[in-house]
Design a protein around this motif. Structure first.
Motif, short mmCIF file in Angstrom:
data_model
loop_
_atom_site.label_atom_id
_atom_site.label_comp_id
_atom_site.label_asym_id
_atom_site.label_seq_id
_atom_site.Cartn_x
_atom_site.Cartn_y
_atom_site.Cartn_z
N ALA A 298 0.84 -1.20 0.00
CA ALA A 298 0.00 0.00 0.00
C ALA A 298 0.88 1.25 0.00
O ALA A 298 2.05 1.22 0.40
N TRP A 300 1.37 4.88 1.63
CA TRP A 300 1.01 5.56 2.88
C TRP A 300 1.39 7.04 2.81
O TRP A 300 2.36 7.41 2.14
N VAL A 313 -3.17 5.17 5.15
CA VAL A 313 -3.09 4.56 3.83
C VAL A 313 -3.79 5.47 2.82
O VAL A 313 -4.90 5.91 3.04
N LYS A 316 -4.71 1.58 -1.39
CA LYS A 316 -4.71 0.22 -0.85
C LYS A 316 -3.98 -0.73 -1.80
O LYS A 316 -3.69 -0.40 -2.95
N SER A 317 -3.73 -1.92 -1.31
CA SER A 317 -2.98 -2.91 -2.09
C SER A 317 -3.72 -3.32 -3.35
O SER A 317 -3.10 -3.78 -4.31
N THR A 322 -8.21 5.32 -0.63
CA THR A 322 -9.05 5.48 0.56
C THR A 322 -9.80 6.80 0.41
O THR A 322 -9.42 7.69 -0.34
#
Length: 567
Positions: A298, A300, A313, A316-317, A322
């Motif tokens: 991810a 950050w 985050v 996301k992976s 987000t």
């Protein structure tokens, strides 16, 4: 009055400097002038002498604050507005005004008219005020209504404080909820209903979804902000259904807001942030400024660098962002569009994202001031009828709609009750009280004061009394009784309330003030017959009544509430 008193105190300080009692280069402290809680302590009080003594102490000169206060009092220039000045406690200077000072306020109100109470403290700077910002997935509920009224009144109050206000609605027309709207409408278009075996698990169950689906299948046209979206007889085209449903509900929400006087200059679509590459651009800038790192697949953001309690985050992976990332991009757009200040009104449930949005804006290092934007959060609304909580609306399926509430009470009542308490306090909306025509109903009580003045003018005409404004202004000295003095004091507070409401972003202060003003007016009205035979006294009392009507009109306008002439 505060402006006049500040000028007199500055003159006194200049006289002390000129006399050598104060250093010539000693700047005036940032003293306050306020109204004491106890009337016996004077009409106004200032801490100027205490702050001066503190500043002198920093330079090694010890001065008794009370002695310095006495010097300042002695240096004040003579003024017809001041009856006496005394010193209290460690050096507070208390000022008692003459009746003539209060009477002059009445003349000032008549001279300024609709501009009375307004100021230029905002300096014409641009502020964007964002409010409501509901997902276009259903009818607006009462919580949205509270957001709408608070935001609209903040905009009105800031305009009264000299800001160039831009009202903005941010449409969350992207994400999971919009997809749920689309599949809900599609299910209805295919003849499904809530409870059917094939009804989608996350679908919206309200009856309004059936209305949207029927309109879509008829091929209706929806015009929103100059963009026309047409339905069609095709229940399989999910993308077309999505666009139509969003447009349809945006139109419905706009109609709901217009029903109680809430409007916007700009409608900003969340989807445009993605379509125009604003989200990706913002992420690239954050990476370029070195405030991001990769971990666990991810991306950050080091929000702890800017005061957040932990890093957040961003991506996301699975490659999705987000929800705070588009908020950063959106508020960046406000800065880029020239909003020198931004005010964002939200529900209290958004509290968790505020620090990370502000951190993201600071991490961009593009000149956005710390603290941008200002957030105003409102709490939930509980609606009561007959002593019981009202929860359900057949149309919405799960909540009381804003339209329900307006139709059951009135637009004025809805606006008043939803803005009359501090935004961060819980609010109970009592439908029975809002509908009542009694002194217990605050909006009725205030509006009735305005209507009562209008009735006085009609009665004067019926009795053959011609009001002479000049005679009334000249005869204000006849208004020397306590109820009249109390009313004039209340009138004089209006400008201070407007300034405070703008500085704190708390328009409920205006509602509180208007109720207090109405109380003072009704008390004076019952104690002082207005339409007396003595022409001078009658004109003076009519002048006071008309000044009250003007301030009531001005204040109600800041709340978006009407000022009726009859009730």
């Amino acid at each position: 009055m505060k402006i006049q008193l500040r000028a007199l105190i500055e003159e006194g300080l200049s006289a002390l400097r000129a006399a050598g009692s104060l250093p010539a280069d000693l700047a005036s402290p940032d003293f306050v002038i306020e109204r004491p809680k106890e009337r016996a302590h004077g009409d106004f009080s200032t801490n100027a002498a205490m702050l001066l003594a503190r500043e002198l102490g920093k330079s090694g000169v010890k001065v008794n604050p009370r002695a310095l206060a006495q010097q300042l009092v002695d240096a004040l220039p003579a003024s017809a507005a001041i009856a006496k000045v005394d010193i209290a406690g460690p050096g507070f200077i208390n000022v008692h005004l003459t009746p003539a000072a209060w009477q002059q306020q009445v003349r000032d109100i008549h001279a300024a008219g609709a501009a009375f109470g307004r100021n230029a403290s905002g300096g014409g700077k641009t502020v964007g005020v964002e409010y409501v910002s509901a997902n276009p997935t259903g009818p607006l509920h009462v919580g949205h209504g509270r957001a709408g009224v608070i935001g609209d009144c903040i905009a009105r109050v800031m305009a009264a404080n000299g800001w160039d206000v831009k009202r903005e609605f941010y449409y969350n027309d992207a994400g999971v909820q919009i997809n749920n709207l689309a599949i809900s409408t599609q299910a209805r278009a295919k003849g499904l209903q809530p409870g059917d075996a094939d009804w989608p698990a996350d679908a919206y169950n309200g009856d309004y979804i059936a209305d949207v689906a029927a309109s879509y299948l008829r091929g209706d046209s929806v015009d929103v902000d100059g963009q026309v979206v047409r339905g069609k007889d095709d229940a399989d085209d999910l993308d077309a259904i999505r666009k139509f449903a969003v447009a349809y509900l945006r139109r419905e929400q706009n109609a709901d807001l217009a029903a109680f006087g809430v409007a916007f200059d700009t409608y900003y679509l969340e989807s445009s942030l993605y379509a125009d590459g604003k989200v990706e651009e913002t992420v690239r800038e954050l990476i370029a400024h070195g405030h991001t790192y990769e971990e666990g697949g991810a991306l950050w953001l080091r929000t702890t660098t800017f005061g957040d309690d932990k890093d957040r985050v961003m991506r996301k992976s699975d490659g999705t962002y987000t929800y705070f990332v588009p908020d950063v991009a959106y508020h960046l757009s406000k800065w880029q569009r020239g909003y020198q200040r931004a005010v964002t009104e939200l529900g209290a449930d958004h509290h968790g994202s505020l620090a990370r949005v502000k951190a993201g804006l600071q991490a961009l290092d593009c000149g956005i001031p710390a603290g941008y934007p200002d957030y105003v959060l409102h709490q939930m609304v509980t609606v009561m009828r007959g002593g019981e909580e009202v929860k359900l609306s057949k149309r919405a399926g799960s909540y009381l709609t804003l339209r329900d509430l307006i139709e059951e009470t009135s637009a004025d009542a809805v606006r008043w009750f939803l803005v009359a308490r501090k935004p961060d306090s819980q609010l109970t909306f009592d439908i029975d009280l809002a509908r009542s025509q009694s002194n217990d109903n605050p909006v009725f009580y205030v509006q009735y004061a305005h209507a009562r003045v209008c009735s006085l003018l009609r009665q004067a005409g019926e009795k053959g009394y011609a009001h002479d404004p000049d005679n009334g202004a000249a005869a204000l000295h006849l208004l020397d009784d306590a109820p009249a003095q109390d009313l004039m004091r209340e009138l004089s507070r209006y400008g201070e309330v407007v300034e405070a409401a703008g500085a704190t972003l708390e328009p409920h202060l205006v509602a509180q003030y208007l109720r207090e003003l109405a109380n003072a007016f009704h008390g004076w009205y019952h104690a002082s017959p207005v339409l007396v035979d003595d022409a001078a006294l009658r004109d003076a009392r009519l002048a006071l009544a008309l000044a009250t009507r003007q301030v009531l009109t001005n204040g109600l306008d800041l709340l978006g509430v009407s000022a009726p002439e009859t009730m």
